[in-house]
Design a protein around this motif. Structure first.
Motif, PDB file in Angstrom:
ATOM      1  N   ALA A   1       0.353  -0.895  -0.150  1.00  0.00           N
ATOM      2  CA  ALA A   1       0.030   0.346  -0.154  1.00  0.00           C
ATOM      3  C   ALA A   1       1.064   1.043  -0.250  1.00  0.00           C
ATOM      4  N   LEU A   2       1.655   1.245   0.827  1.00  0.00           N
ATOM      5  CA  LEU A   2       3.017   2.118   1.168  1.00  0.00           C
ATOM      6  C   LEU A   2       3.638   2.530  -0.357  1.00  0.00           C
ATOM      7  N   THR A   3       4.573   1.724  -0.947  1.00  0.00           N
ATOM      8  CA  THR A   3       5.011   1.631  -2.097  1.00  0.00           C
ATOM      9  C   THR A   3       3.802   1.626  -3.744  1.00  0.00           C
ATOM     10  N   GLU A   4       3.349   1.547  -3.730  1.00  0.00           N
ATOM     11  CA  GLU A   4       1.463   2.066  -4.083  1.00  0.00           C
ATOM     12  C   GLU A   4       0.918   3.013  -4.370  1.00  0.00           C
ATOM     13  N   ARG A   5       1.110   3.811  -2.820  1.00  0.00           N
ATOM     14  CA  ARG A   5       0.799   5.021  -2.981  1.00  0.00           C
ATOM     15  C   ARG A   5       1.825   6.193  -3.886  1.00  0.00           C
ATOM     16  N   LEU A   6       2.762   5.641  -3.424  1.00  0.00           N
ATOM     17  CA  LEU A   6       4.159   6.870  -3.702  1.00  0.00           C
ATOM     18  C   LEU A   6       4.803   6.747  -4.902  1.00  0.00           C
ATOM     19  N   ALA A   7       4.603   5.644  -5.628  1.00  0.00           N
ATOM     20  CA  ALA A   7       4.679   5.592  -6.959  1.00  0.00           C
ATOM     21  C   ALA A   7       4.197   6.603  -7.545  1.00  0.00           C
ATOM     22  N   ALA A   8       2.622   7.052  -7.289  1.00  0.00           N
ATOM     23  CA  ALA A   8       2.308   7.940  -7.926  1.00  0.00           C
ATOM     24  C   ALA A   8       2.758   9.564  -7.858  1.00  0.00           C
ATOM     25  N   VAL A   9       3.575   9.514  -7.267  1.00  0.00           N
ATOM     26  CA  VAL A   9       3.489  11.275  -6.957  1.00  0.00           C
ATOM     27  C   VAL A   9       5.452  11.369  -7.346  1.00  0.00           C
ATOM     28  N   PRO A  10       5.642  12.314  -8.166  1.00  0.00           N
ATOM     29  CA  PRO A  10       6.306  12.507  -8.634  1.00  0.00           C
ATOM     30  C   PRO A  10       7.363  12.835  -7.604  1.00  0.00           C
ATOM     31  N   GLY A  11       8.328  12.494  -7.609  1.00  0.00           N
ATOM     32  CA  GLY A  11       9.206  12.974  -7.054  1.00  0.00           C
ATOM     33  C   GLY A  11       9.584  12.387  -5.293  1.00  0.00           C
ATOM     34  N   ALA A  12       8.534  11.429  -4.925  1.00  0.00           N
ATOM     35  CA  ALA A  12       8.544  11.133  -4.031  1.00  0.00           C
ATOM     36  C   ALA A  12       9.435   9.408  -3.878  1.00  0.00           C
ATOM     37  N   THR A  13      10.375   9.216  -2.653  1.00  0.00           N
ATOM     38  CA  THR A  13      11.116   8.203  -2.485  1.00  0.00           C
ATOM     39  C   THR A  13      10.958   7.410  -1.376  1.00  0.00           C
ATOM     40  N   VAL A  14      11.160   6.354  -1.271  1.00  0.00           N
ATOM     41  CA  VAL A  14      10.615   5.463   0.018  1.00  0.00           C
ATOM     42  C   VAL A  14      11.871   4.906  -0.194  1.00  0.00           C
ATOM     43  N   ARG A  15      12.567   4.613   1.137  1.00  0.00           N
ATOM     44  CA  ARG A  15      13.493   3.288   1.683  1.00  0.00           C
ATOM     45  C   ARG A  15      12.947   2.615   2.419  1.00  0.00           C
ATOM     46  N   THR A  16      13.452   1.190   2.955  1.00  0.00           N
ATOM     47  CA  THR A  16      12.953   0.209   3.976  1.00  0.00           C
ATOM     48  C   THR A  16      13.874  -0.152   4.264  1.00  0.00           C
ATOM     49  N   ALA A  17      14.056  -0.111   5.878  1.00  0.00           N
ATOM     50  CA  ALA A  17      14.416  -0.992   7.055  1.00  0.00           C
ATOM     51  C   ALA A  17      13.738  -1.742   8.322  1.00  0.00           C
ATOM     52  N   HIS A  18      13.992  -2.788   7.910  1.00  0.00           N
ATOM     53  CA  HIS A  18      13.191  -3.813   8.915  1.00  0.00           C
ATOM     54  C   HIS A  18      13.633  -3.995  10.752  1.00  0.00           C
ATOM     55  N   ALA A  19      12.987  -3.956  11.206  1.00  0.00           N
ATOM     56  CA  ALA A  19      12.662  -4.310  12.147  1.00  0.00           C
ATOM     57  C   ALA A  19      12.323  -5.570  13.317  1.00  0.00           C
ATOM     58  N   PRO A  20      12.522  -6.240  14.601  1.00  0.00           N
ATOM     59  CA  PRO A  20      11.663  -7.011  14.729  1.00  0.00           C
ATOM     60  C   PRO A  20      10.939  -6.392  16.231  1.00  0.00           C
TER      61      PRO A  20
END
Length: 338
Positions: free
Chosen positions: A203-222
């Motif tokens: 849901a996060l990546t799909e939403r941001l994919a439609a926004v020019p200039g938006a970036t997302v990086r992912t960090a996994h945590a317990p």
């Protein structure tokens, strides 16, 4: 009471209410709808109460081949969310004369020792979360009537699934941050392989994919505050292109993000906006209070138990995901310079 010390029978109730014993069985077994009138059902209930009649559940269960006991399998009891699910489930179960056995899967995930000599003999059905699917298989709960919570409806082990609209919750949080002007995101994701967390990421990546200039990086945590702090601190330490908003898979991860920000000399929300998901008590215990997506855990448990009772009675459970709501508090603000 005219019966002295003898225990009233269903025949006594039938005579007092002026109905057949079959009608009494239907009403007290909660199977009267469409077969006797509401007025008749009320008359039977009043007669039973006045006489102090209690159905012989042991004999009734023997006839039905039922124990009137269901198992609720949850990943863990480390947050109040699953306590809420249990509260809601037991509330509905009690109205129908069912008991609920709670079984937390050890370590939150993975196989578990069967708590019953034979789950099939001891239980009528099972309500389980996707995060506890391995434990479910280990106790052979998948051999019983089963309703899955928080699970992929397409690949479910169960006869039905009940879900919260998690994707919409993530969309609400991301849309709020986008409206504030954020374009550089960190997703602090739960490091657990589970459908519900895959939904959040998608849901996060799909939403941001439609926004020019938006970036997302992912960090996994317990899913722990200390584990989230370490993961967020590592992800936020580089100053080059540092994210201005952190979207967290749950409120505990958000609390870890707060601690990471403080260690790095960042202020929430001046330097870093943070959102959570759950709306646990923790969300208002931290400062500033957390903007998060409220999940109604008790309603979730109620709907899950009702679906299981429907399956046991041969009915089709109601469909549709349970709505969720973004709660705006002090942890989000426009990024610096916006």
């Amino acid at each position: 009471m005219a019966h002295g010390s003898t225990r009233p029978t269903s025949r006594d109730v039938a005579q007092a209410a002026g109905v057949s014993q079959a009608a009494v069985s239907l009403v007290l077994g909660d199977k009267w709808r469409g077969r006797v009138s509401e007025a008749t059902a009320q008359r039977v209930r009043e007669a039973a109460q006045e006489l102090g009649y209690r159905p012989n559940l042991a004999a009734r269960n023997l006839r039905l081949g039922r124990t009137r006991t269901v198992l609720l399998v949850v990943p863990a009891l480390t947050t109040e969310f699953f306590a809420g699910v249990y509260t809601g489930a037991t509330r509905v179960a009690a109205r129908h004369g069912f008991g609920v056995v709670l079984y937390p899967s050890p370590e939150g995930i993975g196989p578990a020792r069967n708590p019953f000599a034979s789950a099939q003999a001891a239980l009528d059905g099972v309500l389980a979360s996707s995060m506890a699917a391995d434990a479910l298989t280990a106790i052979r709960g998948d051999q019983l009537p089963l309703v899955m919570l928080d699970s992929d409806p397409e690949g479910s082990l169960g006869a039905a699934t009940v879900n919260l609209d998690i994707a919409d919750g993530v969309h609400q949080a991301v849309d709020h941050l986008l409206a504030l002007g954020h374009r550089n995101f960190l997703h602090l994701a739960a490091g657990i392989a589970s459908w519900t967390f895959e939904v959040r990421a998608r849901a996060l990546t799909e939403r941001l994919a439609a926004v020019p200039g938006a970036t997302v990086r992912t960090a996994h945590a317990p899913i722990s505050i200390d584990g989230a702090r370490a993961a967020a601190e590592a992800a936020l330490a580089p100053t080059d292109g540092r994210p201005t908003a952190v979207v967290c898979d749950d409120d505990q991860l958000a609390a870890g993000a707060y601690k990471a920000a403080r260690r790095l000399g960042l202020r929430v929300p001046d330097d870093l906006s943070v959102t959570g998901l759950d709306d646990l008590a923790l969300a208002t215990a931290i400062d500033p209070e957390l903007t998060t997506v409220r999940l109604d855990a008790e309603l979730f448990g109620e709907r899950g138990m009702q679906a299981l009772l429907d399956v046991l009675e041969g009915r089709t459970p109601d469909g549709g995901d349970i709505p969720v709501q973004l709660v705006l508090r002090g942890s989000t603000a426009p990024p610096r310079g916006a």
